[in-house]
Design a protein around this motif. Structure first.
Motif, PDB file in Angstrom:
ATOM      1  N   PRO A  81       0.821  -1.231   0.000  1.00 36.52           N
ATOM      2  CA  PRO A  81       0.000   0.000   0.000  1.00 36.52           C
ATOM      3  C   PRO A  81       0.845   1.266   0.000  1.00 36.52           C
ATOM      4  CG  PRO A  81      -0.874  -1.576   1.569  1.00 36.52           C
ATOM      5  CD  PRO A  81       0.441  -2.102   1.113  1.00 36.52           C
ATOM      6  N   GLU A  82       1.968   1.237   0.745  1.00 37.78           N
ATOM      7  CA  GLU A  82       2.840   2.416   0.788  1.00 37.78           C
ATOM      8  C   GLU A  82       3.464   2.668  -0.574  1.00 37.78           C
ATOM      9  OE1 GLU A  82       4.355   2.395   5.448  1.00 37.78           O
ATOM     10  OE2 GLU A  82       5.422   1.179   3.943  1.00 37.78           O
ATOM     11  N   ALA A  83       3.762   1.580  -1.284  1.00 38.20           N
ATOM     12  CA  ALA A  83       4.336   1.729  -2.615  1.00 38.20           C
ATOM     13  C   ALA A  83       3.330   2.327  -3.588  1.00 38.20           C
ATOM     14  CB  ALA A  83       4.834   0.380  -3.128  1.00 38.20           C
ATOM     15  N   VAL A  84       2.062   1.940  -3.440  1.00 39.49           N
ATOM     16  CA  VAL A  84       1.021   2.426  -4.352  1.00 39.49           C
ATOM     17  C   VAL A  84       0.629   3.861  -4.017  1.00 39.49           C
ATOM     18  CG1 VAL A  84      -1.376   2.109  -5.115  1.00 39.49           C
ATOM     19  CG2 VAL A  84       0.118   0.130  -4.803  1.00 39.49           C
ATOM     20  N   LEU A  85       0.415   4.139  -2.753  1.00 37.83           N
ATOM     21  CA  LEU A  85      -0.126   5.425  -2.332  1.00 37.83           C
ATOM     22  C   LEU A  85       0.948   6.472  -1.991  1.00 37.83           C
ATOM     23  CD1 LEU A  85      -2.913   4.028   0.036  1.00 37.83           C
ATOM     24  CD2 LEU A  85      -3.138   4.758  -2.351  1.00 37.83           C
ATOM     25  N   LYS A 130      10.448  11.328   1.749  1.00 41.24           N
ATOM     26  CA  LYS A 130       9.125  11.193   1.135  1.00 41.24           C
ATOM     27  C   LYS A 130       9.222  10.231  -0.035  1.00 41.24           C
ATOM     28  CE  LYS A 130       5.351  13.853  -0.905  1.00 41.24           C
ATOM     29  NZ  LYS A 130       4.875  15.214  -1.318  1.00 41.24           N
ATOM     30  N   ILE A 131       8.446   9.149   0.056  1.00 42.62           N
ATOM     31  CA  ILE A 131       8.414   8.155  -1.016  1.00 42.62           C
ATOM     32  C   ILE A 131       7.180   8.448  -1.874  1.00 42.62           C
ATOM     33  CG2 ILE A 131       8.227   5.695  -1.570  1.00 42.62           C
ATOM     34  CD1 ILE A 131       9.638   5.155   1.099  1.00 42.62           C
ATOM     35  N   PRO A 132       7.361   8.754  -3.144  1.00 48.10           N
ATOM     36  CA  PRO A 132       6.221   9.145  -3.989  1.00 48.10           C
ATOM     37  C   PRO A 132       5.310   7.959  -4.298  1.00 48.10           C
ATOM     38  CG  PRO A 132       8.225   8.983  -5.294  1.00 48.10           C
ATOM     39  CD  PRO A 132       8.628   8.802  -3.874  1.00 48.10           C
ATOM     40  N   PRO A 133       4.055   8.222  -4.683  1.00 47.92           N
ATOM     41  CA  PRO A 133       3.134   7.143  -5.062  1.00 47.92           C
ATOM     42  C   PRO A 133       3.655   6.364  -6.276  1.00 47.92           C
ATOM     43  CG  PRO A 133       1.954   9.211  -4.714  1.00 47.92           C
ATOM     44  CD  PRO A 133       3.412   9.540  -4.734  1.00 47.92           C
ATOM     45  N   LYS A 134       3.209   5.144  -6.388  1.00 54.97           N
ATOM     46  CA  LYS A 134       3.542   4.259  -7.500  1.00 54.97           C
ATOM     47  C   LYS A 134       5.049   3.987  -7.601  1.00 54.97           C
ATOM     48  CE  LYS A 134      -0.395   5.989 -10.198  1.00 54.97           C
ATOM     49  NZ  LYS A 134      -0.819   6.587 -11.497  1.00 54.97           N
ATOM     50  N   THR A 135       5.669   3.807  -6.462  1.00 56.95           N
ATOM     51  CA  THR A 135       7.106   3.497  -6.431  1.00 56.95           C
ATOM     52  C   THR A 135       7.308   1.993  -6.556  1.00 56.95           C
ATOM     53  OG1 THR A 135       7.629   5.432  -5.068  1.00 56.95           O
ATOM     54  CG2 THR A 135       9.220   3.632  -5.072  1.00 56.95           C
ATOM     55  N   SER A 136       8.179   1.576  -7.454  1.00 57.47           N
ATOM     56  CA  SER A 136       8.434   0.152  -7.678  1.00 57.47           C
ATOM     57  C   SER A 136       9.596  -0.332  -6.813  1.00 57.47           C
ATOM     58  CB  SER A 136       8.753  -0.099  -9.155  1.00 57.47           C
ATOM     59  OG  SER A 136       7.687   0.301  -9.977  1.00 57.47           O
ATOM     60  N   SER A 137       9.597  -1.633  -6.565  1.00 63.50           N
ATOM     61  CA  SER A 137      10.703  -2.242  -5.826  1.00 63.50           C
ATOM     62  C   SER A 137      11.982  -2.163  -6.670  1.00 63.50           C
ATOM     63  CB  SER A 137      10.377  -3.697  -5.508  1.00 63.50           C
ATOM     64  OG  SER A 137      11.328  -4.238  -4.639  1.00 63.50           O
ATOM     65  N   GLY A 138      13.093  -1.761  -6.057  1.00 64.94           N
ATOM     66  CA  GLY A 138      14.348  -1.608  -6.769  1.00 64.94           C
ATOM     67  C   GLY A 138      14.626  -0.180  -7.184  1.00 64.94           C
ATOM     68  N   GLN A 139      13.613   0.652  -7.138  1.00 59.72           N
ATOM     69  CA  GLN A 139      13.804   2.061  -7.479  1.00 59.72           C
ATOM     70  C   GLN A 139      14.628   2.748  -6.393  1.00 59.72           C
ATOM     71  OE1 GLN A 139      10.121   3.960  -8.587  1.00 59.72           O
ATOM     72  NE2 GLN A 139      10.967   6.054  -8.350  1.00 59.72           N
ATOM     73  N   THR A 140      15.478   3.698  -6.781  1.00 56.08           N
ATOM     74  CA  THR A 140      16.331   4.385  -5.807  1.00 56.08           C
ATOM     75  C   THR A 140      16.008   5.870  -5.748  1.00 56.08           C
ATOM     76  OG1 THR A 140      18.083   4.759  -7.444  1.00 56.08           O
ATOM     77  CG2 THR A 140      18.227   2.759  -6.104  1.00 56.08           C
ATOM     78  N   LEU A 141      16.133   6.399  -4.559  1.00 60.62           N
ATOM     79  CA  LEU A 141      15.969   7.829  -4.326  1.00 60.62           C
ATOM     80  C   LEU A 141      17.323   8.377  -3.887  1.00 60.62           C
ATOM     81  CD1 LEU A 141      12.644   7.676  -2.255  1.00 60.62           C
ATOM     82  CD2 LEU A 141      12.881   7.995  -4.733  1.00 60.62           C
ATOM     83  N   ARG A 142      17.830   9.356  -4.604  1.00 55.43           N
ATOM     84  CA  ARG A 142      19.146   9.897  -4.269  1.00 55.43           C
ATOM     85  C   ARG A 142      19.018  11.010  -3.237  1.00 55.43           C
ATOM     86  NH1 ARG A 142      23.107  12.680  -8.648  1.00 55.43           N
ATOM     87  NH2 ARG A 142      21.446  14.250  -8.520  1.00 55.43           N
ATOM     88  N   LEU A 143      19.727  10.818  -2.138  1.00 54.64           N
ATOM     89  CA  LEU A 143      19.731  11.800  -1.057  1.00 54.64           C
ATOM     90  C   LEU A 143      21.113  12.450  -1.040  1.00 54.64           C
ATOM     91  CD1 LEU A 143      18.038   9.511   1.622  1.00 54.64           C
ATOM     92  CD2 LEU A 143      16.921  11.076  -0.003  1.00 54.64           C
ATOM     93  N   LYS A 144      21.169  13.694  -1.473  1.00 54.52           N
ATOM     94  CA  LYS A 144      22.451  14.373  -1.646  1.00 54.52           C
ATOM     95  C   LYS A 144      23.150  14.660  -0.318  1.00 54.52           C
ATOM     96  CE  LYS A 144      21.291  16.690  -6.021  1.00 54.52           C
ATOM     97  NZ  LYS A 144      21.201  18.006  -6.728  1.00 54.52           N
ATOM     98  N   LYS A 146      -8.687 -10.148   6.880  1.00 53.08           N
ATOM     99  CA  LYS A 146      -9.426  -9.055   6.265  1.00 53.08           C
ATOM    100  C   LYS A 146      -8.580  -8.357   5.207  1.00 53.08           C
ATOM    101  CE  LYS A 146     -12.158  -4.964   7.464  1.00 53.08           C
ATOM    102  NZ  LYS A 146     -12.636  -4.081   8.548  1.00 53.08           N
ATOM    103  N   GLN A 147      -7.300  -8.183   5.507  1.00 52.86           N
ATOM    104  CA  GLN A 147      -6.399  -7.557   4.533  1.00 52.86           C
ATOM    105  C   GLN A 147      -6.240  -8.436   3.297  1.00 52.86           C
ATOM    106  OE1 GLN A 147      -3.162  -7.015   7.312  1.00 52.86           O
ATOM    107  NE2 GLN A 147      -3.324  -4.762   7.149  1.00 52.86           N
ATOM    108  N   ILE A 148      -6.185  -9.740   3.527  1.00 55.61           N
ATOM    109  CA  ILE A 148      -6.072 -10.676   2.416  1.00 55.61           C
ATOM    110  C   ILE A 148      -7.283 -10.568   1.509  1.00 55.61           C
ATOM    111  CG2 ILE A 148      -5.990 -13.105   1.773  1.00 55.61           C
ATOM    112  CD1 ILE A 148      -4.306 -13.589   4.264  1.00 55.61           C
ATOM    113  N   GLU A 149      -8.511 -10.445   2.104  1.00 54.30           N
ATOM    114  CA  GLU A 149      -9.742 -10.308   1.328  1.00 54.30           C
ATOM    115  C   GLU A 149      -9.712  -9.039   0.487  1.00 54.30           C
ATOM    116  OE1 GLU A 149     -12.282 -12.352   0.850  1.00 54.30           O
ATOM    117  OE2 GLU A 149     -11.193 -13.852   2.040  1.00 54.30           O
ATOM    118  N   LEU A 150      -9.178  -7.966   1.063  1.00 54.20           N
ATOM    119  CA  LEU A 150      -9.084  -6.708   0.332  1.00 54.20           C
ATOM    120  C   LEU A 150      -8.140  -6.838  -0.863  1.00 54.20           C
ATOM    121  CD1 LEU A 150      -8.976  -4.145   3.281  1.00 54.20           C
ATOM    122  CD2 LEU A 150     -10.860  -4.529   1.685  1.00 54.20           C
ATOM    123  N   TYR A 151      -7.048  -7.590  -0.675  1.00 50.31           N
ATOM    124  CA  TYR A 151      -6.110  -7.813  -1.783  1.00 50.31           C
ATOM    125  C   TYR A 151      -6.787  -8.616  -2.881  1.00 50.31           C
ATOM    126  CZ  TYR A 151      -1.833  -5.919   0.305  1.00 50.31           C
ATOM    127  OH  TYR A 151      -0.881  -5.075   0.816  1.00 50.31           O
TER     128      TYR A 151
END
Length: 342
Positions: free
Chosen positions: A269-273, A289-303, A331-336
Motif C-alpha cells: 500500500p505504501e508503494a502504491v499510495l 518522502k516516497i512518492p506514489p507508484k514506487t516500484s521495488s528496486g527504485q532508488t531515491l538519491r539523497l544528496k 481481512k487484509q487478504i480479502e481486500l487484496y
C-alpha cells in the motif's frame, strides 16, 4: 696497555663451551649492533664483543689467550710476555691492519692488547688474504684497506592481512582497532637445538597484537595500507611492515567510493499510495518522502548524506524494497483479493 677479559665481556665463565660462546656472542651482537642500538656506548661495546669472539671463538687464539693465566684482571696494566713483543699490525709479519666500518662510520680496529697477542696471526698467511669472519660479519681484504660489512641474508619480513571496515569506520575518521596474530622467530631456542618450551620446538612463536590504524581519507576497496615496522622481526632486529588490504564489509550499506546505498523497506500500500519514512543515516535520522507508484528496486538519491570527501560528502541512495508484512490479517487478504479482481 690494559688487560682485556674477553670472558667477562661475553658474560662467560672460563670453562665455557663453544656452543655457549657462540650463543652469548649472537645475543650480545644483536643487542649492540650499530644498526639496532643507537646509544653512544653501543659502538664501543659492539667492537669489544666482536674482538672477544674473534679470540674465544678460535681454538688457537683462545689457547694463546688462556696461556696468560686466569690471574689477570680486566683493567690491570698488561705487558706482553716474552715472545709476543715482536708481533704487530704495522708491517713485518703483521700484515695490513684494517678497521671496522659500518655505513661509512669508522668504529676503529682491534685493541692494542689484541694486537700484541695476535698480530702475527692476522696477516701474511692464507687467513690474511681471505679476510676474517666474526660470527656472520665478514671482513675481506680490499684495496682501500677498509672493512666491508656483509649484510645478513635478506628475508621477507612483511605481513599482509585483510581489514574489514564499515561505512561508519570511514565516516568517523577515528583510528580503527586492528587485531591479528603475528608470527615471530623464537629468540629463546637453545643453541644446541634442544627442545624449547617457549615455541614448542617449532622455532616460531605466535604473538597476538593489537594496534590502532588511522585510515587515509581516499581509501578504497582492495587498497593496501602500509603500517611501517609492524611486520615480523628477524634475528638481527630488523622489522618488516604490515600491509592491510581494505575490504568493505557492512551489513547496512553498500559502499561505492564516497556514495552509499541502503535498502528501505515499504509495504505494497505504501508503494502504491506513497508515504513518509524515517530512516537512520550516518548523519543522523531523517524523514524521506516516497512518492506514489514506487516500484521495488527504485532508488531515491539523497544528496550529501554519504561518506566525507574533499569539499563535502558523497550521496546516499535509498533503494526501495517492497515487502509483505508477516502479520497480515484475513481481512487484509480479502481486500487484496478484491483489488486483484479489479
Amino acid at each position: 696497555m690494559e688487560y682485556k677479559d674477553y670472558y667477562e665481556i661475553l658474560g662467560l665463565k672460563r670453562d665455557a663451551t663453544e656452543a655457549e660462546i657462540k650463543s652469548a656472542y649472537r645475543k650480545l651482537a644483536r643487542k649492540f649492533h650499530p644498526d639496532v642500538n643507537k646509544t653512544k656506548e653501543a659502538e664501543s661495546k659492539f667492537k669489544d664483543i666482536n674482538e672477544a669472539y674473534e679470540v674465544l671463538g678460535d681454538k688457537q687464539k683462545r689457547q694463546r689467550y688462556d696461556s696468560l693465566g686466569a690471574n689477570w684482571q680486566g683493567g690491570q696494566s698488561y705487558t706482553p710476555p716474552p715472545g709476543f713483543e715482536q708481533f704487530g699490525f704495522g708491517g713485518g709479519q703483521g700484515g695490513n691492519y684494517q678497521s671496522f666500518n659500518f655505513n661509512g662510520q669508522d668504529l676503529g680496529g682491534f685493541s692494542d692488547f689484541f694486537s700484541s697477542l695476535f698480530g702475527d696471526m692476522m696477516g701474511g698467511g692464507a687467513r690474511g688474504a681471505q679476510g676474517m669472519n666474526f660470527g656472520g660479519f665478514d671482513f675481506g681484504q680490499q684495496q682501500t684497506h677498509s672493512r666491508r660489512r656483509q649484510e645478513p641474508p635478506s628475508e621477507n619480513l612483511d605481513v599482509t592481512k585483510t581489514l574489514n571496515i564499515t561505512a561508519k569506520d570511514l565516516f568517523d575518521k577515528k583510528p580503527v582497532t586492528v587485531k591479528y596474530n603475528n608470527m615471530e622467530r623464537c629468540t629463546q631456542c637453545p643453541p644446541n637445538g634442544g627442545y624449547c618450551s617457549n615455541c614448542g620446538g617449532t622455532g616460531i612463536k605466535t604473538e597476538p597484537k593489537t594496534i590502532k590504524v588511522k585510515l587515509p581519507p581516499d581509501v578504497t576497496e582492495g587498497k593496501k595500507v602500509r603500517i611501517k615496522g609492524e611486520g615480523q622481526t628477524d634475528a638481527y632486529g630488523r622489522k618488516g611492515d604490515l600491509y592491510l588490504v581494505i575490504h568493505f564489509k557492512d551489513s547496512e550499506y553498500e559502499i561505492d567510493g564516497y556514495d552509499l546505498t541502503k535498502e528501505i523497506e515499504i509495504t505494497p500500500p505504501e508503494a502504491v499510495l506513497g508515504t513518509k519514512k524515517e530512516i537512520e543515516t550516518l548523519h543522523g535520522k531523517i524523514t524521506i518522502k516516497i512518492p506514489p507508484k514506487t516500484s521495488s528496486g527504485q532508488t531515491l538519491r539523497l544528496k550529501e548524506l554519504g561518506l566525507p570527501k574533499k569539499g563535502g560528502y558523497g550521496n546516499l541512495n535509498a533503494k526501495i524494497k517492497i515487502v509483505i508484512p508477516k502479520d497480515i490479517s484475513e481481512k487484509q487478504i480479502e481486500l487484496y483479493k478484491k483489488i486483484s479482481e479489479l
